[in-house]
Design a protein around this motif. Structure first.
Motif, PDB file in Angstrom:
ATOM      1  N   LEU A  17       6.082  -1.453 -10.724  1.00 53.35           N
ATOM      2  CA  LEU A  17       5.938  -1.577  -9.266  1.00 53.35           C
ATOM      3  C   LEU A  17       4.501  -1.701  -8.907  1.00 53.35           C
ATOM      4  O   LEU A  17       4.340  -2.376  -7.946  1.00 53.35           O
ATOM      5  CB  LEU A  17       6.527  -0.257  -8.677  1.00 53.35           C
ATOM      6  CG  LEU A  17       8.250  -0.241  -8.719  1.00 53.35           C
ATOM      7  CD1 LEU A  17       8.651   1.456  -8.237  1.00 53.35           C
ATOM      8  CD2 LEU A  17       8.825  -1.311  -7.864  1.00 53.35           C
ATOM      9  N   ARG A  18       3.554  -0.941  -9.700  1.00 54.17           N
ATOM     10  CA  ARG A  18       2.352  -1.318  -9.392  1.00 54.17           C
ATOM     11  C   ARG A  18       1.887  -2.664  -9.478  1.00 54.17           C
ATOM     12  O   ARG A  18       1.059  -3.274  -8.790  1.00 54.17           O
ATOM     13  CB  ARG A  18       1.436  -0.233 -10.310  1.00 54.17           C
ATOM     14  CG  ARG A  18       1.742   1.190  -9.890  1.00 54.17           C
ATOM     15  CD  ARG A  18       0.942   2.067 -11.112  1.00 54.17           C
ATOM     16  NE  ARG A  18      -0.370   1.570 -11.544  1.00 54.17           N
ATOM     17  CZ  ARG A  18      -1.001   2.087 -12.536  1.00 54.17           C
ATOM     18  NH1 ARG A  18      -0.373   3.079 -13.289  1.00 54.17           N
ATOM     19  NH2 ARG A  18      -2.220   1.761 -12.892  1.00 54.17           N
ATOM     20  N   GLY A  19       2.385  -3.410 -10.520  1.00 53.77           N
ATOM     21  CA  GLY A  19       1.971  -4.634 -10.785  1.00 53.77           C
ATOM     22  C   GLY A  19       2.496  -5.628  -9.538  1.00 53.77           C
ATOM     23  O   GLY A  19       1.840  -6.317  -9.266  1.00 53.77           O
ATOM     24  N   ILE A  20       3.798  -5.293  -9.103  1.00 58.03           N
ATOM     25  CA  ILE A  20       4.095  -6.106  -7.960  1.00 58.03           C
ATOM     26  C   ILE A  20       3.384  -5.670  -6.717  1.00 58.03           C
ATOM     27  O   ILE A  20       2.973  -6.930  -6.019  1.00 58.03           O
ATOM     28  CB  ILE A  20       5.726  -5.825  -7.661  1.00 58.03           C
ATOM     29  CG1 ILE A  20       6.463  -6.320  -8.938  1.00 58.03           C
ATOM     30  CG2 ILE A  20       6.132  -6.353  -6.715  1.00 58.03           C
ATOM     31  CD1 ILE A  20       7.971  -5.829  -8.909  1.00 58.03           C
ATOM     32  N   ALA A  67       0.068  -7.602  -7.143  1.00 59.60           N
ATOM     33  CA  ALA A  67       0.223  -8.937  -6.712  1.00 59.60           C
ATOM     34  C   ALA A  67       0.264  -9.287  -5.356  1.00 59.60           C
ATOM     35  O   ALA A  67      -0.308 -10.316  -4.758  1.00 59.60           O
ATOM     36  CB  ALA A  67       1.549  -9.615  -7.600  1.00 59.60           C
ATOM     37  N   GLN A  68       1.188  -8.360  -4.638  1.00 55.97           N
ATOM     38  CA  GLN A  68       1.235  -8.844  -3.139  1.00 55.97           C
ATOM     39  C   GLN A  68      -0.094  -8.369  -2.544  1.00 55.97           C
ATOM     40  O   GLN A  68      -0.221  -9.070  -1.427  1.00 55.97           O
ATOM     41  CB  GLN A  68       2.054  -7.684  -2.587  1.00 55.97           C
ATOM     42  CG  GLN A  68       3.638  -8.155  -2.998  1.00 55.97           C
ATOM     43  CD  GLN A  68       4.618  -7.341  -2.372  1.00 55.97           C
ATOM     44  OE1 GLN A  68       4.462  -6.591  -1.822  1.00 55.97           O
ATOM     45  NE2 GLN A  68       6.016  -7.933  -2.555  1.00 55.97           N
ATOM     46  N   LEU A  69      -1.080  -7.695  -3.084  1.00 51.16           N
ATOM     47  CA  LEU A  69      -2.474  -7.476  -2.527  1.00 51.16           C
ATOM     48  C   LEU A  69      -3.411  -8.578  -2.757  1.00 51.16           C
ATOM     49  O   LEU A  69      -4.575  -8.722  -2.369  1.00 51.16           O
ATOM     50  CB  LEU A  69      -2.862  -6.072  -2.844  1.00 51.16           C
ATOM     51  CG  LEU A  69      -2.204  -4.922  -2.184  1.00 51.16           C
ATOM     52  CD1 LEU A  69      -2.789  -3.620  -2.832  1.00 51.16           C
ATOM     53  CD2 LEU A  69      -2.322  -4.759  -0.710  1.00 51.16           C
ATOM     54  N   GLY A  70      -2.977  -9.362  -3.905  1.00 55.42           N
ATOM     55  CA  GLY A  70      -3.877 -10.503  -4.176  1.00 55.42           C
ATOM     56  C   GLY A  70      -4.668 -10.207  -5.391  1.00 55.42           C
ATOM     57  O   GLY A  70      -5.234 -11.357  -5.935  1.00 55.42           O
ATOM     58  N   ASP A  71      -4.609  -9.236  -6.211  1.00 52.85           N
ATOM     59  CA  ASP A  71      -5.181  -9.088  -7.422  1.00 52.85           C
ATOM     60  C   ASP A  71      -4.124  -9.127  -8.516  1.00 52.85           C
ATOM     61  O   ASP A  71      -3.671  -8.785  -9.146  1.00 52.85           O
ATOM     62  CB  ASP A  71      -5.585  -7.182  -7.536  1.00 52.85           C
ATOM     63  CG  ASP A  71      -6.617  -7.225  -8.893  1.00 52.85           C
ATOM     64  OD1 ASP A  71      -6.673  -8.229  -9.619  1.00 52.85           O
ATOM     65  OD2 ASP A  71      -6.984  -6.127  -8.800  1.00 52.85           O
ATOM     66  N   LEU A  72      -4.140 -10.820  -8.591  1.00 54.21           N
ATOM     67  CA  LEU A  72      -3.063 -11.283  -9.762  1.00 54.21           C
ATOM     68  C   LEU A  72      -3.457 -10.818 -11.104  1.00 54.21           C
ATOM     69  O   LEU A  72      -2.769 -10.805 -12.022  1.00 54.21           O
ATOM     70  CB  LEU A  72      -2.844 -12.724  -9.385  1.00 54.21           C
ATOM     71  CG  LEU A  72      -2.687 -13.198  -8.161  1.00 54.21           C
ATOM     72  CD1 LEU A  72      -2.588 -14.979  -7.902  1.00 54.21           C
ATOM     73  CD2 LEU A  72      -1.370 -12.759  -7.629  1.00 54.21           C
ATOM     74  N   LEU A  94       0.880  -1.381   0.006  1.00 59.85           N
ATOM     75  CA  LEU A  94       0.011  -0.040  -0.074  1.00 59.85           C
ATOM     76  C   LEU A  94       1.069   1.237  -0.018  1.00 59.85           C
ATOM     77  O   LEU A  94       0.520   2.336  -0.455  1.00 59.85           O
ATOM     78  CB  LEU A  94      -0.914   0.014   1.320  1.00 59.85           C
ATOM     79  CG  LEU A  94      -2.135  -1.069   1.158  1.00 59.85           C
ATOM     80  CD1 LEU A  94      -2.944  -0.982   2.466  1.00 59.85           C
ATOM     81  CD2 LEU A  94      -3.144  -0.907  -0.159  1.00 59.85           C
ATOM     82  N   GLY A  95       2.006   1.281   0.801  1.00 62.79           N
ATOM     83  CA  GLY A  95       2.877   2.279   0.952  1.00 62.79           C
ATOM     84  C   GLY A  95       3.471   2.505  -0.668  1.00 62.79           C
ATOM     85  O   GLY A  95       3.627   3.640  -1.011  1.00 62.79           O
TER      86      GLY A  95
END
Length: 406
Positions: free
Chosen positions: A35-38, A41-46, A18-19
């Motif tokens: 970076l937005r893609g990564i 992905a870490q937030l679960g929206d693959l 989120l940061g």
């Protein structure tokens, strides 16, 4: 490189997607897209993550090979977490070579970890160990060392080397705490649970009880003749006779093992091995033939002797005979075991992992769905299968930070 991109990359490295998004959410240049893609992905929206990473890879110029390679590694990890085993593994290997050539050891090591994790999923342990042996984890940052130790533990668990697995998980826990990423610490704790849950069942002297992984290892090293229904082999210490391609023979061996030291009536053997409700002379003749074949297969471990009412198993070097069975047995137990990790799988990926035809897997999934044991999401090629949601930890994505011009 501007300060916002640097700050976003550091936020991702510290497990704060989120940061990172706060700094690059409104930007469409190549580094920001990556970076937005990564972060997504870490937030679960693959799905959104894959789209952003593909856009980033196209946006990077021809001189930014390292940045494009990092995007490929990130796409590969997303495919692995979403259990898309059809994703081209050669692209990941090529990206790793590019990263190594540009001196990006951390992300090259991460790419190799992904290769090993994919090999583990499809059961290629020997190849996974070979690839892992080429990696030196010493110079890696804490998060990457934790991921490396999780892979080491995964191989040790599959090899039934519980001491090595416990040591690797301990090292992974230390590295995760040093990385100060809560999701990674939770991932290590979740992986450690496998050492404290039933891994199999043992049937001995007509009694059945669950076994932990460490107890399974002790049983296999005890000198007991073990009819192993988890791998369809009969073993005693270092001698293993595989009956994986001889299902009738293994069924007969298992029935004899469950009844040991007693014998098994011919009618029971016919019903279990041939599913014959009303046996005739042809069934009895076939039973004699199959028992002769089983006797020949097990000649180094045990003898199969005829009794007045049936047959009995007589071990040659062991004092006891035990049957080792999976913790849960049902028609589609192997398929459910793959879905037990909580991740969504495509039917094609399950077919690859199980070594079965896609249509066979599809029929099994439909039967399990009717029974309420699995559920599907999406349609067509995007359809994914998973067990009904339960509380637990998601798999952490240690995606690389694709920063160009380093």
């Amino acid at each position: 490189m501007d300060s916002m991109i640097t700050a976003a990359a550091h936020a991702l490295a510290g497990g704060d997607p989120l940061g990172a998004l706060k700094r690059v959410a409104l930007r469409d240049d190549a580094p920001a897209l990556a970076l937005r893609g990564i972060a997504m992905a870490q937030l679960g929206d693959l799905s959104r993550a894959k789209t952003l990473l593909k856009s980033a890879a196209r946006a990077f110029g021809p001189r930014e090979a390292m940045a494009r390679a990092r995007c490929v590694v990130a796409e590969a990890e997303i495919a692995l977490v979403s259990r898309d085993l059809t994703w081209p593994s050669k692209a990941l290997a090529a990206a790793r070579v590019t990263l190594e050539a540009h001196g990006d050891r951390v992300n090259a090591a991460h790419a190799r970890n992904l290769e090993v994790r994919r090999l583990l999923l499809i059961g290629h342990l020997d190849e996974a160990e070979r690839v892992l042996a080429e990696l030196d984890p010493a110079p890696l940052p804490s998060a990457s060392r934790a991921a490396h130790e999780l892979v080491v533990a995964g191989i040790a668990i599959r090899r039934l080397q519980t001491k090595a697995a416990r040591a690797a998980l301990t090292r992974a826990a230390h590295a995760a705490r040093a990385a100060n990423i809560p999701a990674l610490t939770a991932e290590v704790e979740s992986a450690s649970l496998v050492l404290h849950t039933a891994a199999a069942r043992v049937i001995l002297h007509g009694e059945e009880r669950p076994l932990l992984l460490e107890e399974v290892e002790t049983l296999l090293e005890s000198g007991t003749l073990v009819v192993d229904a988890c791998r369809n082999v009969v073993r005693n210490a270092g001698t293993i006779v595989s009956l994986a391609t001889r299902p009738v023979l293994f069924t007969l061996a298992r029935v004899l093992g469950e009844a040991w030291p007693g014998d098994v009536p011919r009618s029971t053997l016919l019903a279990r091995a041939f599913r014959a409700k009303h046996a005739d002379e042809s069934h009895r003749a076939r039973l004699r033939v199959e028992m002769g074949r089983l006797r020949a297969e097990l000649r180094t471990l045990a003898d199969v002797k005829a009794t007045k009412r049936g047959f009995t198993l007589v071990p040659r070097r062991s004092r006891e005979v035990a049957v080792l069975a999976p913790p849960v047995e049902e028609q589609h137990a192997a398929l459910l075991a793959f879905l037990a990790d909580g991740e969504s799988w495509s039917s094609s990926a399950l077919a690859i992992a199980l070594g079965a035809s896609p249509r066979t897997v599809q029929r099994a999934l439909e039967q399990l769905a009717e029974a309420g044991k699995v559920q599907s999401l999406g349609l067509g090629r995007a359809r994914r299968w998973m067990t009904p949601p339960v509380l637990g930890f998601p798999t952490i994505l240690l995606l690389p930070g694709p920063l160009p011009n380093e």
